[in-house]
Enzyme design. Structure first.
Site, mmCIF file in Angstrom:
data_model
loop_
_atom_site.group_PDB
_atom_site.id
_atom_site.type_symbol
_atom_site.label_atom_id
_atom_site.label_comp_id
_atom_site.label_asym_id
_atom_site.label_seq_id
_atom_site.Cartn_x
_atom_site.Cartn_y
_atom_site.Cartn_z
ATOM 1 N N ASN A 197 44.587 36.217 53.720
ATOM 2 C CA ASN A 197 45.784 35.407 54.022
ATOM 3 C C ASN A 197 46.255 35.508 55.474
ATOM 4 O O ASN A 197 46.684 34.517 56.055
ATOM 5 C CB ASN A 197 46.928 35.702 53.031
ATOM 6 N N LYS A 250 35.790 45.889 55.199
ATOM 7 C CA LYS A 250 35.247 44.982 54.177
ATOM 8 C C LYS A 250 36.303 43.886 54.056
ATOM 9 O O LYS A 250 37.354 44.061 53.451
ATOM 10 C CB LYS A 250 35.051 45.720 52.841
ATOM 11 N N HIS A 251 36.007 42.741 54.678
ATOM 12 C CA HIS A 251 36.988 41.660 54.668
ATOM 13 C C HIS A 251 36.793 40.809 53.405
ATOM 14 O O HIS A 251 35.777 40.927 52.711
ATOM 15 C CB HIS A 251 36.814 40.798 55.927
ATOM 16 N N ALA A 252 37.775 39.946 53.104
ATOM 17 C CA ALA A 252 37.652 39.065 51.942
ATOM 18 C C ALA A 252 36.435 38.146 52.125
ATOM 19 O O ALA A 252 36.105 37.741 53.248
ATOM 20 C CB ALA A 252 38.926 38.242 51.790
ATOM 21 N N GLU A 296 48.782 48.262 50.336
ATOM 22 C CA GLU A 296 49.821 47.257 50.587
ATOM 23 C C GLU A 296 49.503 46.117 49.643
ATOM 24 O O GLU A 296 48.563 45.359 49.873
ATOM 25 C CB GLU A 296 49.768 46.848 52.062
ATOM 26 N N LEU A 297 50.260 46.045 48.549
ATOM 27 C CA LEU A 297 49.908 45.089 47.489
ATOM 28 C C LEU A 297 50.894 43.920 47.485
ATOM 29 O O LEU A 297 51.544 43.644 48.478
ATOM 30 C CB LEU A 297 49.850 45.828 46.155
ATOM 31 N N CYS A 350 52.445 38.202 51.165
ATOM 32 C CA CYS A 350 53.024 39.205 50.262
ATOM 33 C C CYS A 350 54.535 39.297 50.480
ATOM 34 O O CYS A 350 55.280 39.534 49.541
ATOM 35 C CB CYS A 350 52.348 40.553 50.471
ATOM 36 N N GLU A 398 53.819 37.553 40.695
ATOM 37 C CA GLU A 398 53.848 37.080 42.076
ATOM 38 C C GLU A 398 53.322 35.643 42.127
ATOM 39 O O GLU A 398 52.313 35.326 41.486
ATOM 40 C CB GLU A 398 52.946 37.979 42.940
HETATM 41 P P1 NDP Z 1 42.031 40.397 46.003
HETATM 42 O O1 NDP Z 1 43.022 41.477 45.925
HETATM 43 O O2 NDP Z 1 41.043 40.270 44.913
HETATM 44 O O3 NDP Z 1 41.218 40.566 47.397
HETATM 45 C C1 NDP Z 1 41.667 41.324 48.493
HETATM 46 C C2 NDP Z 1 40.504 42.160 49.012
HETATM 47 O O4 NDP Z 1 40.111 43.113 48.031
HETATM 48 C C3 NDP Z 1 39.250 41.343 49.311
HETATM 49 O O5 NDP Z 1 38.567 41.917 50.405
HETATM 50 C C4 NDP Z 1 38.441 41.512 48.038
HETATM 51 O O6 NDP Z 1 37.068 41.273 48.226
HETATM 52 C C5 NDP Z 1 38.732 42.965 47.711
HETATM 53 N N1 NDP Z 1 38.578 43.336 46.309
HETATM 54 C C6 NDP Z 1 38.835 42.594 45.204
HETATM 55 N N2 NDP Z 1 38.607 43.305 44.088
HETATM 56 C C7 NDP Z 1 38.174 44.521 44.478
HETATM 57 C C8 NDP Z 1 37.747 45.701 43.784
HETATM 58 N N3 NDP Z 1 37.731 45.773 42.454
HETATM 59 N N4 NDP Z 1 37.345 46.775 44.513
HETATM 60 C C9 NDP Z 1 37.361 46.720 45.845
HETATM 61 N N5 NDP Z 1 37.724 45.648 46.566
HETATM 62 C C10 NDP Z 1 38.148 44.558 45.896
HETATM 63 O O7 NDP Z 1 42.771 39.044 46.225
HETATM 64 P P2 NDP Z 1 42.324 37.528 45.924
HETATM 65 O O8 NDP Z 1 41.784 36.976 47.168
HETATM 66 O O9 NDP Z 1 41.426 37.386 44.745
HETATM 67 O O10 NDP Z 1 43.733 36.917 45.566
HETATM 68 C C11 NDP Z 1 44.267 37.127 44.245
HETATM 69 C C12 NDP Z 1 45.743 37.392 44.314
HETATM 70 O O11 NDP Z 1 45.968 38.616 45.020
HETATM 71 C C13 NDP Z 1 46.570 36.376 45.078
HETATM 72 O O12 NDP Z 1 46.868 35.257 44.334
HETATM 73 C C14 NDP Z 1 47.783 37.215 45.436
HETATM 74 O O13 NDP Z 1 48.656 37.275 44.353
HETATM 75 C C15 NDP Z 1 47.202 38.585 45.692
HETATM 76 N N6 NDP Z 1 46.982 38.835 47.134
HETATM 77 C C16 NDP Z 1 47.899 39.562 47.789
HETATM 78 C C17 NDP Z 1 47.761 39.764 49.144
HETATM 79 C C18 NDP Z 1 48.763 40.545 49.901
HETATM 80 O O14 NDP Z 1 48.927 40.317 51.104
HETATM 81 N N7 NDP Z 1 49.431 41.499 49.302
HETATM 82 C C19 NDP Z 1 46.659 39.199 49.907
HETATM 83 C C20 NDP Z 1 45.713 38.460 49.105
HETATM 84 C C21 NDP Z 1 45.899 38.297 47.771
HETATM 85 P P3 NDP Z 1 36.421 39.842 47.797
HETATM 86 O O15 NDP Z 1 37.100 38.804 48.612
HETATM 87 O O16 NDP Z 1 34.994 40.013 48.133
HETATM 88 O O17 NDP Z 1 36.699 39.694 46.334
#
Ligand code: NDP
Length: 453
Positions: free
Chosen positions: A130, A153-155, A227-228, A261, A358
């Site tokens: 984001n 490890k980026h998204a 930071e969730l 967030c 959220e």
């Molecule tokens: P995720 O939390 O799934 O992704 C964030 C990062 O974590 C990415 O790099 C992802 O990799 C990685 N990840 C995901 N699952 C695991 C795991 N089990 N072990 C280790 N790493 C992991 O977010 P999403 O992009 O799927 O978004 C889903 C929801 O998350 C959103 O709708 C929002 O509610 C929330 N979110 C919150 C954010 C914040 O700033 N607090 C930011 C983004 C999302 P990969 O991309 O390869 O899956």
């Protein structure tokens, strides 16, 4: 890794994923580099960071376009994000030495007792899409300057950003191995955390991702910062400046397409000003330009991914079925790409998805409350605890209410934002640990007690 432009829905680039062998090499490189990097002076590392800030400023348009193409952020907001990254580099380039100065303690006569701050080693950062530059610089600027080395490890939808950030550090003259991007799927993360060479992990993202990383890190006794998500309240009291509250509130919800967030998500409004606020808020929201994120006039671009927009719409649809009223928006926009309109919902039934979960997109919920106590109770009625914003013309009242809110940060007459000078992080399901400021640079350090007799 396929990159899909969310403003058109078409695939624009494919990147080769790194293999397990590549990851092993990266870990070897990180460990070797750390042995030297940790011995450099903080001043030396500050100077390199200042250069990274210059590289960011010199190339801001190019980096901003990479973000906009990959995740749909409006270009003006993407440029502002790169500038903010340069700012966090400037900040730690100026203050890291002071923050990391040893601290003296009361000691017996003839002895000195101090805490010294030393780096821990390779730190893994799992980051979201984001704010694909900002979230990374928020960890990299302090942690690298403290003498750690970073693995990112980026998204999976922003690999171009991951590689561009690696380039920033390379161009700034950092030794190879101080910052490395790994283009890997999330199922390789556990093995990296388990690796003896990795000393800690930081994650910004969803609750499930945070829990998974923390569980593995716990098993292997590695330090974590999480930071969730958040469901930040935005409280408008009876003595608020309604025009400012509505204008700032509309941006606080819709910056970055609402995918933040710390976006204001639940608007909690005193009954005496409810109608005035709602009218002004609807006007502000309806004035936003939704469209091509590369166009400088655009306020709200596409949502970052089709699946995430579908999830958001499901939350809205289920809440409307449960009794919520749509004031504006509420249906995906019928055009190519992944566009959701800025949406306002009222009459929110307790426990419906937009009330309890959220919402990661441009959806605002507005609640009417009878008084201050009800406002505080509604604000705290959430599993999250990231930020909160309070609007009142009485600053003392604002401060008093701030102390009753369960959140990592509270802003009075201002939207919630992260700023290099102030600690940033949450409580409850929003995570733990702090980023930025002195607190941030001290998360991944050995606070070593040195007692000299
Ligand atoms: P995720 O939390 O799934 O992704 C964030 C990062 O974590 C990415 O790099 C992802 O990799 C990685 N990840 C995901 N699952 C695991 C795991 N089990 N072990 C280790 N790493 C992991 O977010 P999403 O992009 O799927 O978004 C889903 C929801 O998350 C959103 O709708 C929002 O509610 C929330 N979110 C919150 C954010 C914040 O700033 N607090 C930011 C983004 C999302 P990969 O991309 O390869 O899956």
């Amino acid at each position: 890794m396929d990159v899909v432009d969310p403003s058109t829905g078409t695939r624009i680039e494919t990147y080769e994923e790194h293999t397990e062998g590549d990851v092993t090499e990266a870990l070897d490189r990180a460990t070797e580099t750390f042995d030297d990097w940790r011995t450099r002076s903080v001043r030396d590392r500050e100077q390199l960071l200042a250069t990274a800030g210059e590289v960011l400023r010199d190339n801001k348009r190019e980096y901003a376009e990479t973000m906009t193409r990959e995740m749909g952020k409006p270009i003006t907001q993407a440029i502002a994000e790169v500038e903010k990254c340069a700012w966090v580099c400037d900040h730690y380039a100026e203050y890291a030495s002071t923050y990391l100065d040893s601290d003296p303690h009361p000691s017996p006569p003839g002895s000195t007792v101090e805490t010294e701050y030393e780096p821990l080693g390779p730190v893994l950062a799992v980051m979201p899409w984001n704010f694909p530059f900002w979230q990374v610089f928020r960890f990299a600027a302090p942690y690298l300057t403290a003498g750690n080395v970073g693995l990112l490890k980026h998204a999976s939808n922003v690999p171009g950003c991951a590689l561009a950030i690696e380039d920033v550090f390379r161009e700034a003259g950092y030794p190879e191995g101080v910052f490395q991007s790994l283009l890997i799927p999330s199922d390789l993360v556990d093995d990296i955390i388990a690796d003896d060479r990795v000393r800690g992990a930081t994650l910004t993202g969803s609750g499930p991702a945070g829990r998974a990383v923390a569980a593995t890190a716990g098993e292997h006794l590695k330090k974590t910062v999480l930071e969730l998500g958040g469901s930040d309240p935005f409280i408008v009291l009876d003595d608020a400046d309604i025009g400012s509250a509505a204008e700032t509130g509309a941006w606080a919800r819709n910056l970055n397409g609402g995918q933040s967030c710390i976006a204001a998500k639940r608007f909690i409004v005193h009954t005496d000003v409810y109608d005035d606020f709602l009218d002004a808020f609807v006007d502000e929201i309806d004035s936003f330009v939704v469209g091509d994120p590369m166009d400088e006039k655009t306020d709200i671009g596409p949502q970052a991914r089709q699946d995430l927009m579908e999830e958001l719409h499901e939350q809205v649809a289920e809440s409307v079925d449960a009794g919520a009223t749509v004031v504006t928006g509420g249906e995906p926009i019928d055009r190519e790409g992944v566009f959701y309109p800025p949406t306002i919902l009222t009459d929110i039934p307790e426990g419906c998805p937009v009330d309890s979960d959220e919402t990661f997109g441009p959806v605002a919920t507005v609640y009417e409350v009878a008084d201050e106590d009800e406002a505080v109770s509604k604000a705290n009625d959430t599993n999250f605890g990231l930020g909160a914003s309070i609007w009142t013309e009485n600053r003392d009242r604002g401060k008093r209410i701030a102390s009753r809110i369960d959140a990592g940060c509270v802003y009075v007459n201002q939207l919630v934002k992260s700023d290099p000078r102030a600690p940033f992080g949450g409580v409850k399901d929003s995570g733990y640990g702090r980023e930025l400021s002195e607190a941030g640079i001290k998360e991944f350090v050995n606070r070593k007690t040195v007692w000299v007799e």
